[in-house]
Design an enzyme around this catalytic site. Structure first.
Site: not given
Ligand code: G6P
Length: 611
Positions: A2, A27, A76, A102-103, A484, A488, A491, A507, A606
């Site tokens: 929010c 947001r 939101w 908010n929150g 993944e 991350k 990277e 193995h 990117k």
């Protein structure tokens, strides 16, 4: 998600509030509202569901609300559906106390019960109405806004940024925050409050960063801060010296952090973009049900994280639609001399739509006469233009090199395809289909819950900062998300890490486990839990330090692991969408701790437009 804006000064407040809210649109929100106290000290509130332009129309660009002090909000939805009734600002019974928040107030149900016992009624489903009425309760007790807010802080658990108007204190705003952003800007005779600097940067570059549980009292051109004992606090004003590029980070320290925070919204947007009347629809991608029904094989070609999204697609599609899926690195596919099959759909997944190997793989598939579908984020990119059919993910521009939100939206596209194929091929019941759609729609809220608990992962990262090797293990989708998580970490933290299917450990890789080696087990699949746990125990008995990423209340995992990272429960097939969030945060915080260039890690780009 929010956004909050507040203003007190000499100008009409409403247009300033609307302008500030527009800067916070990134947001994500689904309703908005403003409250302005007029010259008779009445607080007038206007709220609306949907985009800010609706609120703007409703208030004639703010002209309809007269007054020089007000608060605004973009919401939101978390507690309660997006609706005008749930939109902020919220108010007490006689509208003498009006607030935006908010929150998440974690103990809102308990507090609501207490307030109901005190005679309060509730008109909305929000935790913010509870917060507002709790302030009202303490205000009536102490007749003092600062003390009312201090009591609120003492009673509430969770995160919040709260801004309150009291009718008894005209042209003043009272505010407090804990773990939700809030800045206060000051310029001449004007004072501003906002969730993020860009909302007020147009008016001032002098801001105060409000600390946790500090109470701010805003008056025209003046702000006073208090601690919970109502003692004034001295604070330094900070001067914002952002250039245009960093301003785009919208107050986040890094683009990656901002983009991780956008995941609830982009997941929601991607889900909504694929649902027509509550059902998955691929017509906008250019694929009819009839065509989909005729494919009896799928090949995915992609690179990097997009390849990892392809691995998830494989598990989910084979499980739901019972059709064989092969996932290939684009760089291999293009030179492998693949066998042409007219009934094979070739899917190329790419955020940028420009990755050289993926573009070449697409061209190879087309040359062989196979139908191609691109799952792409960038509109009008080469892969999007050249593919037979295109499904756009709705991640918006992604700037950090290490992808987060684009990967999350690719997962949604993968689930949607699996579900669509399952319906056209009649491999799941209508009931299962609907329950999976429902679960899909609940993912954004669950992702946000994980993001809100980021501090525990930050703490875990600080404990892992000296590790030289990290292993990720899991089975099925848990393995797919492990690769993944491992990428991350490599990277951006430059820590060596490997991801293995848990059954493969014995193995070979188990020989690398020694005292203190960090092994992260992803344990999201009930069916496979005990198998992976056994593998974790095997590493533990060789000295490994075990972290488990798992669903809440997994006692078996907690018994084995040294650290347990909980995420909300979800359907096992969609587990990657939740399990990846702590893994992204873990990599991010390690990168920050090591002082790396988070958004632009060494040697990486990117978009890889060369071979
Ligand atoms: C680069 C990026 C990765 C990305 C990969 C594929 O290596 O650093 O984050 O996953 O390219 O990019 P694409 O745009 O095709 O998804």
């Amino acid at each position: 998600m929010c956004g909050i804006v507040g203003y007190v000064g000499a100008k009409q407040a409403a247009p300033v509030l609307l302008d500030g809210l527009s800067k916070l649109e990134y947001r994500g929100y689904d309703s908005a509202g403003i409250a302005v106290s007029d010259f008779k000290n009445n607080i007038n509130i206007v709220r609306s569901k949907g985009k800010l332009c609706i609120l703007s129309e409703k208030t004639e660009g703010g002209k309809k609300l007269e007054g020089v002090c007000g608060i605004g909000h973009t919401r939101w939805a978390t507690h309660g559906e997006p609706s005008e009734n749930n939109a902020h600002p919220h108010y007490n019974d006689d509208r003498t106390i009006v607030a935006v928040h908010n929150g998440i107030i974690e103990n809102y149900a308990e507090l609501k019960g207490k307030l109901i016992r005190q005679g309060y009624g509730f008109y909305s489903q929000t935790d913010t109405e509870v917060a507002t009425k709790l302030v009202d309760y303490y205000y009536k007790k102490h007749n003092d806004p600062i003390r009312a807010i201090a009591n609120f802080v003492l009673r509430v658990r969770g995160s919040y940024a709260l801004a309150v108007l009291f009718k008894d204190f005209p042209n003043q705003i009272f505010a407090v925050r804990k773990d939700s952003p809030m800045v206060i800007g000051i310029a001449g005779g004007e004072t501003f409050i906002a969730s993020d600097v860009p909302a007020i940067l147009k008016y001032t570059n002098k801001v105060y960063y409000v600390g946790n549980t500090e109470i701010a009292h805003l008056e025209k051109g003046k702000v006073t801060f208090y601690n919970l004992d109502k003692e004034p606090i001295n604070k330094e004003v900070a001067e914002i010296t952002w250039d245009a590029q960093s301003a785009e980070k919208d107050g986040f320290e890094h683009f990656m952090l901002k983009e991780m925070y956008e995941q609830p919204k982009v997941v929601k947007d991607t889900v909504n973009g694929l649902l027509v009347d509550g059902k998955i629809d691929f017509i906008s991608a250019g694929l009819s049900d009839e065509e989909l029904k005729n494919f009896n094989q799928i090949t995915v070609a992609a690179c990097g994280s997009a390849y990892h999204a392809g691995v998830v697609l494989q598990y989910v599609t084979e499980e739901l639609a019972r059709i064989p899926v092969r996932v290939e690195l684009s760089s291999e596919f293009r030179y492998r001399n693949p066998v042409a099959d007219k009934n094979c759909l070739v899917i190329v997944i790419s955020q940028s739509g420009e990755t050289a190997d993926s573009l070449a793989a697409l061209r190879e598939a087309k040359k062989l006469g196979m139908k191609t579908l691109a799952i792409v984020n960038v509109l009008g990119s080469s892969i999007a233009r050249e593919a037979d059919c295109v499904l756009y993910t709705k991640a918006g521009p992604e700037i950090a090199v290490a992808t987060t939100k684009a990967y999350s939206s690719q997962l949604i596209a993968a689930y949607a395809l699996a579900l669509k194929l399952a319906t056209v091929k009649n491999t799941i019941t209508g009931e299962r289909y609907l329950s999976l759609i429902k679960e899909l729609s609940s993912l954004p809220e669950k992702i946000e819950i994980i993001l809100n608990g980021k501090e525990s992962i930050q703490h875990f990262a600080s404990e892992a900062a000296n590790k030289k090797n990290v292993f990720f293990i899991g089975r099925g989708v848990d393995y797919a998300v492990g690769i993944e998580g491992s990428l991350k970490l490599k990277e951006i933290s430059y820590i060596h890490s490997e991801a293995y299917a848990a059954g493969e450990l014995k193995h070979g890789p188990i020989s690398l486990i020694e005292d203190g080696t960090l092994v992260i087990g992803v344990l999201m699949q009930d069916r496979l839990l005990e198998k992976t746990l056994s593998n974790l125990v095997e590493t533990k008995s060789r000295g490994a330090f075990i972290a488990a990423v798992t669903c809440e209340n997994n006692e078996k995992a907690a018994e084995v692991a040294d650290i347990t990272i909980n995420v909300p429960k979800t359907e096992g097939l969609f587990a990657a969408s939740l399990a990846v969030i702590p893994l992204q945060l873990f990599a991010y915080y390690l990168s920050v701790l090591k002082g790396n260039d988070v958004d632009k890690p060494r040697n990486l780009a990117k978009s890889v437009t060369v071979e």
